[in-house]
Design an enzyme around this catalytic site. Sequence first.
Site: not given
Lengths: 202, 577
Positions: B128, B178
Amino acid sequence: MTDQTHPEKQEFNITVYTENQIGLLNRIAMIFSRRKINIESLNTSPSEIEGIHRFNIVIHVTEEVVSKIAKQIEKQIEVLKVYFNTNDDVIWQEMALYKVPTEVIAEKAKVERLLRENGARVVAIRTDYTVFETTGHREETDALIRVLQPYGLIEFVRSARVAIIKDSDGFNRKLREFERAEPGHEVVENEFLDSREKVFTM
Amino acid sequence: MLTQEKQAPASPETGTQLSGSQALLHALVVEGTDTIFGYPGGAIMPIYDALYDFEGDLKHILVRHEQGGIHAGQGYARSSGKVGVVFATSGPGATNLVTGLADAQIDSTPLVCITGQVFAHLLGTDAFQEADVIGITTPVTKWNYQITDATEIPEVLAKAFHIARSGRPGPVLIDITKNAQLQKFDFQGYTPCDHIRSYRPKPIVRKEYIRAAAELINKAKKPFVLWGQGVMLGSAEAEFKAFLEKTGIPAAWTIMGAGALPTDHPQNVGMLGMHGNYGPNVMTNECDVLIAIGMRFDDRVTGRLDKYAKQAKVIHLDIDPAEIDKNVKTTVPVWGDCKETLPLLTQLVETKKHTDWLAQFREFEQKEIDAVIREELFPASGEMTMGEVIQQLNELTKGEAIIVTDVGQHQMVACRYAKLNHTRSNITSGGLGTMGFALPAAIGAKFGAPDRTVVAVIGDGGVQMTIQELGTIMQSGIDVKILILNNQFLGMVRQWQELFHERRYSFVDITSPDYVQVAKGYGIAGRSINQREDLTNALKEMLSNPGSFLLEVMVTKENNVFPMVPQGCSVSEIRLK
């Protein structure tokens, strides 16, 4: 375009000394593709200095174009040095492998003579096929294709060109000085890439 | 989060456990960043979470679109001379930066863009909001790098700032997964970078070329200087002026170089190129020695290369060796930072006054005033022209404002006629020609130079491309003057269609919203005028308004920007009509 427009087009061997950096191949390749220049041959390998890589790139252009391209490549942050040379300025080789049915070649060819005449050697013999190898300039490796074609050549592969600049001692010394002063870093690999199941994500 | 107390970031010592995000923000503080333009999202959330604790050190401006963010970063960098810093999230956030990166790359603007990226273990899985940001941005960055491990952050950030600001500046993009933003590690301190083994920001100055250049200049009868943004990027305005004043050589500028020498300087003979001044273009093909300083012979400046300054010996001063001989063959290349090379050259040149030669430029200027400029700046009748609006603005700002322009007819008019007393006063999208640049760039320019008046001059086409940034003005309370020159057309395209496509006006008729109402919706004062007698007062109202103000001026619809070097023509074939 006619040859008149580009009278002095010829093969140039570009030698690029670089840091070992992910993505740099892409950056260098784009310099050619955005100008719509076809790369005839591209080889990358470690150089004589650990951590410094060497690209050999062959293109067919004018001297003016190759000189501009070389400057653009040298502009890239991780590129240490770029040279461009004509074929006369370098010693170059390409390696080729040829796969031929053993049965046919053993029966019909005078293998010994064929090898000697073409400077080739056998690298593998199986009951079903035999693999020959030859190293040389394009016309030399092409010659063996023509010889082997009648004997049912199954497969052929040729390597990219490797080239040594006849007069390149200067940079070798510089490279060693660079490396003594600042040893290269190891390239960081994505250690998390293969640990998919172990990592929790949002 | 909102109810929690914000905590000042601890000054990290060697061995302190820091997250990748905290290490990143400390790096920005050490590098002197005070303002960040950005937009949060899933993959950059740990950085935004850490930013919550950095309020005293790092101001974050929430833009309305990442394109606005990066143009604001460019405006900030161009007005302040510092590195612009931009944050965006992964995927669409990062891809929205691409236009600004390309713009910054071609205009040599120093930027460090930080993009969030999906977790490292998801790379390459079409996760995503995942995009191959390094692949996408490679052709439009000076350097880019993906960080997957927090321990890399200090060193990579230090490299990023060094690369962005040194040598020929440019945009750098750092993509941080991340997990690397969240990962804690033993912080070993932050050391700014001033050297990279394989990177030579400045070529070694070759004294023999300086001598050869000085010799050519001393012998020249009709020398002519062309300067570009390199003078400003090298902070060499004083050195440039000293060189010019000693040699007495007339000098003309590219739009990226505008402002490095005040408009009123007696040796400033005007703008080069497609919509430049008549004299400098014609005289390019008359001079005997052409001295190009920090400019790159863009095709908009040279016109047809095979007819460009063929009679002249060319001296090219540039920091980027790849620019030498790229478009125009050089007689003497002067590699180096012009801050270093110009004083060396000035020492060796003779003091001269090229009075007669300079007077020739002034004769051409008079011809251009009679044929074009007077009517454009002081029209006898009819509807308002873009030129007279700029002329009135000059009267009121007295050359003290920063003028930020978008792209199109108004840009050429503003660059031609704006009076600039100071360097870093002309901010425009030169090389890429990015419509939508001016509004966000003006916001950034004001943050970069808060004490100066910033006027964004924008066409009715360009303003509609990034009009959402009015929201950024509203929220940040910034004081930007927005001057829309509305000719109800995509004017430059229409001009080309008129001149080169038999007036076949294909899709250039653009309708505008009620800009004053739109501004009002964002809490910004505004006014629209279409009468000449209102112009001065409206401009005064805009400039004296305590905050931002939007002024729309309805200008004549089918005015053309002249002079013009038609594409494919030589610069000496410049048309006055």
